[in-house]
Design an enzyme around this catalytic site. Structure first.
Site, PDB file in Angstrom:
ATOM      1  CB  THR A 117     -28.734 -16.050 -11.239  1.00  0.00           C
ATOM      2  OG1 THR A 117     -28.963 -17.468 -11.336  1.00  0.00           O
ATOM      3  CG2 THR A 117     -27.617 -15.803 -10.246  1.00  0.00           C
ATOM      4  CG  LEU A 168     -30.396 -29.227  -3.794  1.00  0.00           C
ATOM      5  CD1 LEU A 168     -30.836 -28.148  -2.805  1.00  0.00           C
ATOM      6  CD2 LEU A 168     -29.968 -30.489  -3.066  1.00  0.00           C
ATOM      7  CG  LEU A 171     -34.943 -43.235 -21.121  1.00  0.00           C
ATOM      8  CD1 LEU A 171     -34.556 -44.669 -21.431  1.00  0.00           C
ATOM      9  CD2 LEU A 171     -34.545 -42.319 -22.274  1.00  0.00           C
ATOM     10  NE  ARG A 172     -40.092 -44.041 -18.349  1.00  0.00           N
ATOM     11  CZ  ARG A 172     -40.282 -45.271 -18.768  1.00  0.00           C
ATOM     12  NH1 ARG A 172     -41.351 -45.942 -18.399  1.00  0.00           N
ATOM     13  NH2 ARG A 172     -39.416 -45.837 -19.587  1.00  0.00           N
ATOM     14  N   GLY A 186     -40.308 -28.556 -17.035  1.00  0.00           N
ATOM     15  CA  GLY A 186     -40.567 -27.181 -16.612  1.00  0.00           C
ATOM     16  C   GLY A 186     -39.733 -26.878 -15.388  1.00  0.00           C
ATOM     17  CB  CYS A 228     -33.333 -26.296 -12.498  1.00  0.00           C
ATOM     18  SG  CYS A 228     -33.145 -25.931 -10.747  1.00  0.00           S
ATOM     19  CE  LYS A 243     -31.872 -18.599 -13.045  1.00  0.00           C
ATOM     20  NZ  LYS A 243     -30.595 -19.300 -12.868  1.00  0.00           N
TER      21      LYS A 243
END
Length: 447
Positions: free
Chosen positions: A84, A164, A267-268, A274, A277, A280
């Site tokens: 999508t 995932l 927390l890194r 990027g 998932c 978008k």
């Protein structure tokens, strides 16, 4: 169970391979004959640890691929795993998914017509695995029913969002944190439970199952990713503040992570998130919220912080050297280690910024180089075949992806050279993967 998976991209391929490994009979459907040929040869079109092993193990047995929808009528469950993609305003394009839903409905109807002995009263479960917003569920249901025609009354749509992570997708599927079943009937819920029984049993039954309606199920997926993206941006925002105060953001993060209301994961701080998932999905739920008349201020802020991190990295470089006409290495092109996916990789805005500064950019990544060539050709930047080769003669290096091999470079930085007017070569680390060392001017992004 007999399962058909329509769509053999990242999610669909992982789903097909893992369900076959769980003991189900799986047919993968894709419109691309090259993808189908690769699957039938036991190869995935993506880099994902362990996936090729599963495909090779089950192809020609419990797993096969085809361009046809012939397996749909006899399937106990048909999954829709169609991409999508984002529209310009951040909303999602349901065109491919609704087309697949309609063709699935047509296949169910055609199967009934072609086989007079088929049980025409049998119900068929179609499960959306794709990521869709709650309003999109109705569109997909309508397309499925339109395709099914007179058979529409015995077709039920459910949703089963995936959680995932690229680089660990096989393990995530086989050892899920949770399973979310969005259904409209007890029958559909029971069928999904039966499908996932082998996976739950392998975890000694210790897998939380959320049983809800289809729209709530897909909202859980968006809320999950939006929360994690916001957590990353918040810790990056705090990290930027720590940098101004001369404080190590990682020491602060380690302390606040001891609070069980916060937790230590995500927390890194660094150059940002990027992939396919988080960017978008956050954009999609923001667009859907605006369509519904709500301004998602906190999510807008999370995106703004994330978008600003690459430029902060470049600002740190500017403080040390003018790189116009100089060789600059970018270490890491994939959006995260363990994958060759460069979608929304933080390396892209970093490289753009370096090119704007007139730098001669050389990039290196263990697996993602070919995918990055779609963004930057060999005429735009140079691609090295090793991290050491990328660093050789470079006046600066920007570490964008935290591949383990970058932590083990040791003498690799010795081949760098100082920029004109600088005492030492510069290393700007966006992932806290490189140790400070003599001979380089080291800058951590938030430490």
């Amino acid at each position: 169970m007999r399962v058909t998976v329509v769509g053999s991209g990242y999610v669909g391929t992982t789903l097909s391979a893992c369900l076959a490994d769980a003991g189900h009979d799986v047919t993968a459907v894709d419109i691309d004959p090259d993808v189908v040929a690769a699957l039938n040869d036991g190869r995935a079109a993506i880099h994902e640890p362990g996936l090729d092993d599963l495909l090779a193990k089950h192809v020609d047995g419990s797993l096969r691929a085809t361009t046809a929808y012939d397996s749909v009528p006899d399937a106990d469950v048909t999954f829709l795993a169609i991409g999508t993609p984002s529209n310009a305003d951040g909303s999602i394009d349901l065109g491919g998914l609704t087309a697949a839903a309609e063709m699935t409905g047509e296949a169910i109807a055609a199967g009934s017509d072609a086989d007079p002995d088929r049980d025409t009263a049998a119900r068929h479960l179609v499960v959306v695995k794709s990521t869709v917003t709650p309003p999109g569920v109705a569109e997909i249901r309508a397309a499925l029913r339109a395709g099914a025609g007179e058979a529409a009354d015995r077709v039920e749509l459910a949703t089963n969002p995936e959680f995932l992570r690229e680089g660990s997708a096989v393990d995530d599927f086989q050892h899920p944190d949770k399973l979310v079943f969005g259904t409209d009937s007890a029958w559909a819920t029971e069928r999904l439970e039966s499908l996932y029984d082998p996976i739950v049993a392998a975890a000694d039954g210790d897998v939380p199952i959320v049983r809800t309606d289809p729209e709530t199920a897909v909202m859980i997926k968006y809320a999950n990713n939006a929360f994690l993206a916001s957590k990353i941006s918040l810790v990056n925002d705090l990290g930027n503040i720590c940098k101004r105060f001369g404080i190590d953001a990682y020491e602060v993060a380690d302390a606040i992570g001891l609070d069980d209301r916060i937790g230590a994961k995500f927390l890194r701080s660094g150059v940002g998130y990027g992939g396919s998932c988080f960017p978008k999905d956050v954009d999609a739920i923001r667009a859907a919220a605006r369509e519904a008349g709500y301004e998602p201020a906190l999510l807008d802020a999370a995106v703004a912080v994330n978008d600003g991190q690459p430029e902060r990295m470049l600002d740190l470089l500017d403080a040390h050297a003018d790189v116009a006409g100089e060789r600059v290495a970018v270490l890491g092109l994939a959006f995260k280690p363990g994958t060759d996916d460069v979608r929304n990789s933080r390396a892209i805005p970093v490289i753009d910024g370096l090119l704007e500064r007139g730098a001669n950019v050389v990039g290196y990544d263990p697996v993602a180089t070919e995918n990055m060539r779609e963004h930057f050709s060999g005429e735009d930047i140079e691609y090295a075949d090793s991290a050491a080769a990328a660093l050789d003669g470079a006046v600066a290096a920007l570490v964008v992806t935290d591949w383990d091999e970058f932590a083990a470079l040791d003498d690799g930085f010795d081949a760098m050279t100082a920029a004109p007017g600088s005492a030492e070569p510069v290393v700007v680390d966006g992932r806290r993967i490189v140790e400070r060392r003599d001979g380089i001017a080291y800058e951590g992004l938030t430490w």
